[in-house]
Enzyme design. Structure first.
Site, PDB file in Angstrom:
ATOM      1  N   TYR A   1      35.059  24.149  49.729  1.00 13.79           N
ATOM      2  CA  TYR A   1      35.229  22.987  48.864  1.00 13.79           C
ATOM      3  C   TYR A   1      36.312  22.035  49.382  1.00 13.79           C
ATOM      4  O   TYR A   1      37.348  22.457  49.883  1.00 13.79           O
ATOM      5  CB  TYR A   1      35.672  23.431  47.467  1.00 13.79           C
ATOM      6  CG  TYR A   1      34.569  23.832  46.511  1.00 13.79           C
ATOM      7  CD1 TYR A   1      33.324  23.219  46.518  1.00 13.79           C
ATOM      8  CD2 TYR A   1      34.807  24.817  45.554  1.00 13.79           C
ATOM      9  CE1 TYR A   1      32.345  23.585  45.600  1.00 13.79           C
ATOM     10  CE2 TYR A   1      33.836  25.192  44.635  1.00 13.79           C
ATOM     11  CZ  TYR A   1      32.604  24.571  44.670  1.00 13.79           C
ATOM     12  OH  TYR A   1      31.639  24.935  43.763  1.00 13.79           O
ATOM     13  N   GLU A   2      36.069  20.734  49.173  1.00 13.66           N
ATOM     14  CA  GLU A   2      37.060  19.672  49.432  1.00 13.66           C
ATOM     15  C   GLU A   2      37.644  19.715  50.839  1.00 13.66           C
ATOM     16  O   GLU A   2      38.812  19.476  51.062  1.00 13.66           O
ATOM     17  CB  GLU A   2      38.200  19.737  48.410  1.00 13.66           C
ATOM     18  CG  GLU A   2      37.759  19.692  46.974  1.00 13.66           C
ATOM     19  CD  GLU A   2      36.760  18.581  46.688  1.00 13.66           C
ATOM     20  OE1 GLU A   2      36.859  17.516  47.301  1.00 13.66           O
ATOM     21  OE2 GLU A   2      35.859  18.800  45.860  1.00 13.66           O
ATOM     22  N   GLY A   3      36.783  20.007  51.799  1.00 17.77           N
ATOM     23  CA  GLY A   3      37.227  20.100  53.184  1.00 17.77           C
ATOM     24  C   GLY A   3      37.452  21.540  53.563  1.00 17.77           C
ATOM     25  O   GLY A   3      38.250  22.245  52.962  1.00 17.77           O
TER      26      GLY A   3
END
Length: 597
Positions: A435-437
């Protein structure tokens, strides 16, 4: 009700280590004291106990379903959204003026920890808060008045619609388009994938914060704009946002991950947020908040797994002590008394409580950078926040996964079955390093951007804060050896950084960042060692000044014991990481032929 987090540990970190109530010295936070903080935590825990934790397995076993373009999710999601909205708990960090409680992020992030520990399959409100925050920060007054209140009430869901099938994490390669219309809206067209909570039937509207290129915009990241794209327009008309598919996930099955198509009928309208071509810089606000939120999710799932592991280990009798193997007539002992089981439980405890401490340290930086009226203090905490954010996202998720795996091992064969929650926690937490990078992206951010920012000033400021903790610890004989260990680790980290910097200075960025993930792992271990030494100092002071008894005595002693465990079992891993990071042998660049099957 089984435990899913330790309130005593949360109180210790919030009130004894970080003294969250003291943030009210800043005018922005002066409405809050310990009483209001504890009342808010009580309210969230009540929702966790009654509306979330009891349905942990039910959401997992009854995942969202898509039929004829309609997405249905578990009905308890609606109860949760309503309760959070009515209690004002979706926008706690928003200002009073914007309908929030103006709570410090140090406190608001703990609320996220509690709800994600209770049931991370209800990961809806954090997305809504983040999307509403973007509109609030960069949108026009009209956009704010139209959307924010309904989102914070729980009536409308918010999402971040970034990823596209052909682009993945490379947002510069997105192809979604937006054509300006005479009424001020834009005609939007494109596809988005992996959109968490991208559609469901437990709210009245879905508000997408979507990245797209205005026609004629430059290529790359500089040509990306941000739009509000609702599922339904304000008059109730369908906005041509189609749920094309739902991904069937390994874990976190209570939250639909959607494939969305915008503008199939050439009738999808979006409204520009802020200025054209600045969408990615705006989105980074939500992404940075989300990175801390994902780190908190990793710590939360690991917390719930740790609670379940300890409970099982206390209740499960098996075998006898190794020194008493021959005494078969003696009763079996609870497995928590076996050294290897205790090692795994201590690792879980060290990761959970160390991660939460690191995340609260990061959240405190958010608060001071936001609320301070002193420019120098404001910059200091902003720069430390920049450095800590990728670490606070990565360590709790990567090591949270290791911790949950150890918990599953504590349960043995039972851990691999659906009879106990460990197998679900193991599936649920696996997405958090993505998630998120991904971890690789966070690691390149840390080494490639944050370590070189402003001539290395963020690292200098952080190391000065660590030095303060070391100095405090050195006043206690019992803690002095650990202070010295941490001082040596800072030296080792600086040595590794200096060995890598010449590659960056020569412009060989690929070589410089080749092992950025190992650098992240090393930095993460040291950052959490700092947090454990900080906790050790507070616990030692409490033992000396309060002379606690019973459970309180055991709590503070367990803090010091776990600190020692972390330094003896986890910190030595930096030795091997440092050897590899300084090694000049290149093995991962241009290796396709070596990977041939």
């Amino acid at each position: 009700m089984a435990q899913y987090y330790s309130r005593r540990n949360l109180n210790f970190l919030l009130h004894e280590v970080f003294d969250a109530a003291s943030l009210n010295k800043y005018p922005y936070f002066n409405a809050h004291d310990r009483e209001t903080i504890d009342m808010t935590i009580d309210a969230v825990t009540q929702i966790g106990d009654n509306l979330m934790y009891p349905y942990l397995r039910d959401l997992d076993r009854n995942p969202p379903e898509l039929h004829n373009g309609k997405m249905t999710v578990h009905p308890k999601v609606g109860d949760y959204l309503k309760a959070m909205g009515e209690a004002g708990l979706i926008g706690t960090s928003f200002s009073f003026e914007d309908g929030g409680q103006q709570l410090p992020e140090t406190v608001s992030s703990c609320l996220g920890f509690i709800v994600m520990a209770a049931n991370n399959g209800m990961m809806y409100t954090g997305l809504t808060s983040g999307a509403a925050g973007l509109i609030n920060s960069f949108g026009t007054d009209e956009l704010k008045q139209t959307y924010v209140a309904n989102m914070l009430s729980g009536k409308w869901q918010g999402t971040m619609a970034l990823t596209e099938p052909q682009a993945g994490s490379s947002l510069s390669d997105i192809t979604s388009t937006a054509a300006p219309q005479t009424d001020g809206s834009y005609l939007v067209k494109g596809q988005k994938v992996f959109i968490s909570a991208g559609d469901h039937d437990q709210c009245e509207n879905i508000i997408h914060l979507m990245l797209a290129r205005i026609e004629g915009a430059p290529k790359g990241t500089k040509g990306i704009s941000l739009f509000v794209v609702p599922k339904y327009r304000l008059d109730g008309a369908d906005n041509d946002v189609t749920s094309t598919g739902v991904y069937h996930k390994l874990g976190q099955r209570g939250v639909p991950a959607m494939h969305l198509t915008m503008g199939d009928r050439d009738d999808c309208r979006g409204w520009l947020v802020g200025e054209p071509h600045k969408g990615l810089s705006y989105m980074f606000q939500m992404m940075n908040e989300a990175r801390i939120g994902v780190g908190m999710t990793g710590a939360a799932i690991a917390s719930a797994a740790y609670c379940a592991s300890v409970q099982y280990a206390k209740e499960r009798p098996q075998s006898r002590r190794l020194n008493e193997k021959g005494a078969l007539d003696s009763p079996q002992i609870p497995i928590i008394q076996h050294p290897d089981v205790k090692r795994m439980l201590l690792l879980q405890k060290a990761v959970v409580e160390g991660s939460l401490s690191l995340l609260l340290e990061t959240a405190r930086c958010v608060d001071i950078a936001h609320a301070s009226e002193d420019p120098e203090e404001k910059e200091k905490y902003h720069l430390i926040l920049e450095l800590l954010t990728p670490i606070a996202k990565t360590y709790p998720t990567e090591m949270g996964l290791v911790a949950v795996s150890n918990g599953l091992q504590v349960l043995g064969g039972y851990g691999f079955t659906e009879d106990f929650p460990l197998e679900q926690y193991y599936r649920d937490i696996r997405i958090t390093p993505i998630y998120e990078g991904t971890t690789g992206i966070q690691s390149q951010d840390l080494l490639g951007r944050k370590m070189t920012m402003k001539g290395g000033k963020p690292a200098q400021l952080l190391f000065a804060e660590v030095a303060k903790t070391i100095a405090e610890a050195e006043t206690h004989e019992e803690l002095k050896p650990y202070a010295q260990k941490l001082k040596a680790e800072l030296g080792r980290l600086q040595e590794v950084t200096m060995a890598l910097m010449p590659y960056a200075m020569q412009g060989d960025i690929e070589r410089y960042l080749m092992d950025a993930t190992l650098f992240m792992e090393m930095f993460g271990i040291i950052a959490v060692a700092w947090q454990w030494l900080k906790q050790g100092v507070v616990a030692k002071n409490a033992l000396l000044t309060q002379q606690p008894e019973g459970d309180e005595l055991a709590f503070y002693e367990s803090k010091i014991h776990t600190m020692k465990f972390y330094f003896h079992y986890e910190v030595p891993k930096t030795l091997g990481l440092a050897v590899r990071l300084k090694d000049t042998e290149v093995l991962t660049i241009e290796t396709e032929k070596e990977l041939a099957l």
